[in-house]
Design a protein around this motif. Structure first.
Motif, mmCIF file in Angstrom:
data_model
loop_
_atom_site.group_PDB
_atom_site.id
_atom_site.type_symbol
_atom_site.label_atom_id
_atom_site.label_comp_id
_atom_site.label_asym_id
_atom_site.label_seq_id
_atom_site.Cartn_x
_atom_site.Cartn_y
_atom_site.Cartn_z
ATOM 1 N N SER A 172 0.814 -1.142 0.026
ATOM 2 C CA SER A 172 -0.042 -0.210 0.111
ATOM 3 C C SER A 172 0.871 1.222 -0.150
ATOM 4 O O SER A 172 2.017 1.371 0.600
ATOM 5 C CB SER A 172 -0.951 -0.150 1.043
ATOM 6 N N GLY A 173 0.265 2.296 -0.809
ATOM 7 C CA GLY A 173 1.182 3.564 -0.728
ATOM 8 C C GLY A 173 0.545 4.238 0.171
ATOM 9 O O GLY A 173 -0.356 3.996 1.235
ATOM 10 N N SER A 174 0.991 5.475 0.507
ATOM 11 C CA SER A 174 0.677 6.436 1.607
ATOM 12 C C SER A 174 -1.104 6.764 1.408
ATOM 13 O O SER A 174 -1.590 6.842 2.387
ATOM 14 C CB SER A 174 1.353 7.529 1.650
ATOM 15 N N ASP A 175 -1.513 6.952 0.045
ATOM 16 C CA ASP A 175 -2.662 7.020 -0.193
ATOM 17 C C ASP A 175 -3.331 5.972 -0.763
ATOM 18 O O ASP A 175 -4.668 6.219 -1.267
ATOM 19 C CB ASP A 175 -3.101 8.445 -0.815
ATOM 20 N N PHE A 176 -2.998 4.923 -1.354
ATOM 21 C CA PHE A 176 -3.623 4.216 -2.286
ATOM 22 C C PHE A 176 -4.278 2.610 -1.667
ATOM 23 O O PHE A 176 -3.411 2.240 -0.742
ATOM 24 C CB PHE A 176 -2.706 3.800 -3.184
ATOM 25 N N ARG A 177 -5.313 2.538 -1.867
ATOM 26 C CA ARG A 177 -6.012 1.207 -1.356
ATOM 27 C C ARG A 177 -6.575 0.614 -2.273
ATOM 28 O O ARG A 177 -7.541 1.215 -3.111
ATOM 29 C CB ARG A 177 -6.855 1.407 -0.376
ATOM 30 N N PHE A 178 -6.614 -0.379 -2.932
ATOM 31 C CA PHE A 178 -6.876 -1.255 -3.942
ATOM 32 C C PHE A 178 -8.347 -1.008 -4.250
ATOM 33 O O PHE A 178 -9.054 -0.791 -5.073
ATOM 34 C CB PHE A 178 -6.576 -2.578 -4.292
ATOM 35 N N ARG A 179 -9.098 -1.258 -2.959
ATOM 36 C CA ARG A 179 -10.492 -1.234 -2.908
ATOM 37 C C ARG A 179 -11.185 0.021 -3.372
ATOM 38 O O ARG A 179 -12.559 -0.127 -3.345
ATOM 39 C CB ARG A 179 -11.072 -1.951 -1.634
ATOM 40 N N PHE A 180 -10.605 1.103 -3.103
ATOM 41 C CA PHE A 180 -11.092 2.418 -3.061
ATOM 42 C C PHE A 180 -10.760 2.916 -4.589
ATOM 43 O O PHE A 180 -11.072 3.979 -4.813
ATOM 44 C CB PHE A 180 -10.530 3.193 -2.002
ATOM 45 N N ASN A 181 -10.353 2.165 -5.295
ATOM 46 C CA ASN A 181 -9.755 2.780 -6.571
ATOM 47 C C ASN A 181 -10.113 2.191 -7.720
ATOM 48 O O ASN A 181 -10.160 1.049 -8.037
ATOM 49 C CB ASN A 181 -7.997 2.858 -6.617
ATOM 50 N N THR A 182 -10.693 3.152 -8.917
ATOM 51 C CA THR A 182 -10.652 2.599 -10.194
ATOM 52 C C THR A 182 -9.189 1.744 -10.621
ATOM 53 O O THR A 182 -8.568 2.353 -10.376
ATOM 54 C CB THR A 182 -11.092 3.646 -11.150
#
Length: 121
Positions: free
Chosen positions: A27-37
């Protein structure tokens, strides 16, 4: 750090099918798979990388390039942070290296190694 691992490519005859998978880990500081296109991209020899298909975070909406519409189907499993691309009626012009990524995070998430798809008789 987010890692993208694509798999499922191979050599297939015209008219055949393949199912690609993309496992997203870390996970990046602001990236979460389930929240992203998420999207599938491809790059053929000598050509620019292009977006083939994308799917919103909760699978409510999808996009397909005209060249694959009606033949490819994108899906995702948020529980396993995995993106899929089912490819049917493959054509020689689908030959390319296929990658996954998040369209909104291309400048922050490194591309994976991709998976080679070759359509040839």
């Amino acid at each position: 750090q987010v890692q993208l691992v694509e798999s499922g490519g191979g050599l297939v005859q015209p008219g055949g099918s393949l199912r690609l998978s993309c496992k997203v880990s870390g996970s990046g500081s602001d990236f979460r798979f389930r929240f992203n296109t998420m999207g599938w991209y491809r790059q053929a020899p000598g050509k620019e990388r292009e977006l083939v298909a994308s799917i919103t975070a909760y699978s409510t909406s999808t996009y397909y390039a005209d060249s694959v519409k009606g033949r490819f189907n994108i899906s995702r499993d948020n529980a396993y942070s995995t993106l899929y691309l089912e490819m049917n009626n493959l054509k020689p012009e689908d030959t390319a290296v296929y990658y996954c990524n998040a369209p909104s995070a291309l400048s922050t998430i490194s591309w994976g190694q991709g998976t080679q798809v070759t359509v040839s008789s």
